[in-house]
Scaffold this active site. Structure first.
Site, PDB file in Angstrom:
ATOM      1  N   ARG A 176     -47.653 -50.967  64.423  1.00  0.00           N
ATOM      2  CA  ARG A 176     -47.454 -52.402  64.648  1.00  0.00           C
ATOM      3  C   ARG A 176     -47.748 -52.773  66.093  1.00  0.00           C
ATOM      4  O   ARG A 176     -48.323 -53.838  66.368  1.00  0.00           O
ATOM      5  CB  ARG A 176     -46.035 -52.812  64.262  1.00  0.00           C
ATOM      6  CG  ARG A 176     -45.809 -54.308  64.278  1.00  0.00           C
ATOM      7  CD  ARG A 176     -44.496 -54.696  63.641  1.00  0.00           C
ATOM      8  NE  ARG A 176     -43.336 -54.197  64.390  1.00  0.00           N
ATOM      9  CZ  ARG A 176     -42.083 -54.420  64.024  1.00  0.00           C
ATOM     10  NH1 ARG A 176     -41.808 -55.113  62.931  1.00  0.00           N
ATOM     11  NH2 ARG A 176     -41.079 -53.936  64.747  1.00  0.00           N
ATOM     12  N   LYS A 200     -45.450 -58.754  67.557  1.00  0.00           N
ATOM     13  CA  LYS A 200     -44.165 -58.730  68.272  1.00  0.00           C
ATOM     14  C   LYS A 200     -44.383 -58.967  69.772  1.00  0.00           C
ATOM     15  O   LYS A 200     -44.011 -58.153  70.620  1.00  0.00           O
ATOM     16  CB  LYS A 200     -43.460 -57.395  68.006  1.00  0.00           C
ATOM     17  CG  LYS A 200     -41.946 -57.481  68.090  1.00  0.00           C
ATOM     18  CD  LYS A 200     -41.307 -56.244  67.507  1.00  0.00           C
ATOM     19  CE  LYS A 200     -39.796 -56.236  67.683  1.00  0.00           C
ATOM     20  NZ  LYS A 200     -39.123 -57.311  66.928  1.00  0.00           N
ATOM     21  N   GLU A 252     -38.751 -67.174  58.801  1.00  0.00           N
ATOM     22  CA  GLU A 252     -37.815 -66.100  59.137  1.00  0.00           C
ATOM     23  C   GLU A 252     -36.710 -66.617  60.037  1.00  0.00           C
ATOM     24  O   GLU A 252     -36.775 -67.737  60.551  1.00  0.00           O
ATOM     25  CB  GLU A 252     -38.533 -64.918  59.776  1.00  0.00           C
ATOM     26  CG  GLU A 252     -39.268 -65.204  61.068  1.00  0.00           C
ATOM     27  CD  GLU A 252     -39.942 -63.940  61.616  1.00  0.00           C
ATOM     28  OE1 GLU A 252     -39.233 -63.150  62.269  1.00  0.00           O
ATOM     29  OE2 GLU A 252     -41.149 -63.756  61.410  1.00  0.00           O
TER      30      GLU A 252
END
Length: 413
Positions: free
Chosen positions: A157, A259, A295
């Site tokens: 990721r 992220k 989210e």
């Protein structure tokens, strides 16, 4: 005695954008960690039992500090109150640093004493937000060994996020070996079984000086750790969410799916207002229709209706959570039907159960959702039946209490 770890080379970048070239570089030499940097451990042959012996340590340990004994190994633990760990920073012993110099590549990393770092005022991460972070955990097993949970997923990721942010990234192998080295160097900070976990925070940042808008000329990969307990002050009690309509976490084509550090600064305003009103956190909607769930500030959301589990599909504005991915796999292995799709606010308000997932929260039941001043409650004072089942399977797997048929854990000795 020295400890060595292999950190292979990384692909070199182009001068304009460090993520664009693919010429492979050779592997670099082993990292040599001086004995003074190794964690302070003492092994003893004795029966496994709790002891009050005091061992000499890198950091002071007052008389009466608890030590952990298992399978003839005596492991020194840091002298803190393991019964009341919250989710906050606790200074530990060591951090890991690896540099990517201009025109070079990620070379061998090193363990350093945990502390402040030096950074230019014109560093890319400070001026243009060129930075990413990851989060994963280490758990101590009953036999004293330590388990990492899916570290290669975090590495992958970060690699994908680095490409989006025009940054070089460590290889998966470099990332995982660096995590292992950092955890072992801070072994005494891994909580006893069932008392919490060691939170691991890898950072990738543009540390080189830059004035005009451009990728930084130098990058730093850093890992630090901290022992933690529950993320929400409610613990595993249900949390109370409020739906935000006016402020948005991410937009199509933006960076919501990686992220990057800026994603989290953007939620602080709405989160602060919500907490001042007594809510635990904020649930965000899509910015186009303002009716589909995205989210919570730092975790993914699931709903349960008639034993069918649904969660918003990953479509570029939602972070592909590793706990989310794991819960989906666990749920399907347990016989549940799981749907990844658009989930509307109306479906949320009519759900039988709602829960959140994330590295920090693991699985957190939602007790209520407030939308346009209407509050809808779910269940009683704890987990719903589905969330409870998934939580138990996942956490027992993470802590080594059941067989890892998924091959998700990495054991450190």
């Amino acid at each position: 005695m020295e400890s060595s770890a292999v950190l292979p080379g990384i692909q070199q970048s182009c001068p304009i954008c460090p993520c664009c070239r693919s010429s492979a570089l050779p592997s670099f030499p082993l990292i040599k960690v001086k004995p003074s940097l190794l964690p302070s451990l003492k092994l003893q042959k004795q029966f496994p039992f709790a002891t009050k012996n005091v061992l000499r340590a890198a950091a002071p340990v007052r008389p009466g500090a608890i030590l952990y004994d298992a399978y003839s190994e005596t492991i020194e633990l840091a002298d803190i109150n393991w019964e009341n760990l919250g989710f906050g920073i606790q200074s530990t012993d060591y951090m890991y640093i690896m540099k990517y110099p201009q025109g070079g590549s990620f070379s061998k990393g090193e363990l350093q004493r945990f502390g402040n770092i030096e950074l230019s005022p014109s560093a890319g991460v400070l001026n243009y937000g060129q930075g990413l972070f990851e989060g994963l955990k280490a758990y101590r097993k009953q036999d004293g060994n330590i388990l990492l949970f899916r570290p290669e997923e975090n590495a992958e990721r970060m690699r994908m996020g680095a490409e989006r942010m025009c940054m070089p990234s460590p290889t998966v192998e470099q990332f995982v070996e660096a995590v292992k080295a950092t955890v072992l160097a801070n072994k005494r900070w891994v909580p006893p079984p069932g008392k919490g976990s060691l939170y691991i925070r890898p950072l990738l940042m543009g540390s080189g000086a830059v004035l005009g808008l451009a990728p930084a000329p130098e990058y730093t990969f850093l890992i630090y750790v901290s022992p933690v307990g529950n993320y929400f002050k409610e613990g595993v009690a249900p949390i109370n969410l409020v739906i935000e309509r006016d402020l948005h976490r991410a937009t199509p084509g933006g960076t919501g799916g990686v992220k990057t550090i800026g994603n989290y600064a953007a939620v602080l305003k709405a989160q602060s207002v919500a907490k001042a009103k007594g809510f635990s956190d904020v649930l965000y909607l899509d910015c186009v229709h303002k009716k589909y769930l995205e989210e919570v500030s730092s975790c993914n959301i699931f709903i349960v209706k008639d034993n069918v589990i649904s969660t918003p599909a990953i479509k570029g504005t939602i972070l592909p959570g590793i706990t989310r991915k794991s819960i989906i796999d666990v749920a399907r292995s347990e016989g549940f039907q799981v749907e990844e799709r658009l989930v509307s606010v109306d479906e949320l308000l009519n759900a039988d159960e709602v829960f959140c997932t994330g590295t920090a929260v693991v699985v957190s039941p939602v007790g209520s959702v407030t939308y346009l001043d209407k509050r809808v409650s779910y269940g009683g004072s704890g987990f719903g039946a589905v969330a409870q089942q998934l939580y138990e399977v996942l956490t027992r797997l993470q802590m080594g209490l059941i067989e890892d048929k998924m091959n998700w854990t990495v054991e450190l000795r």
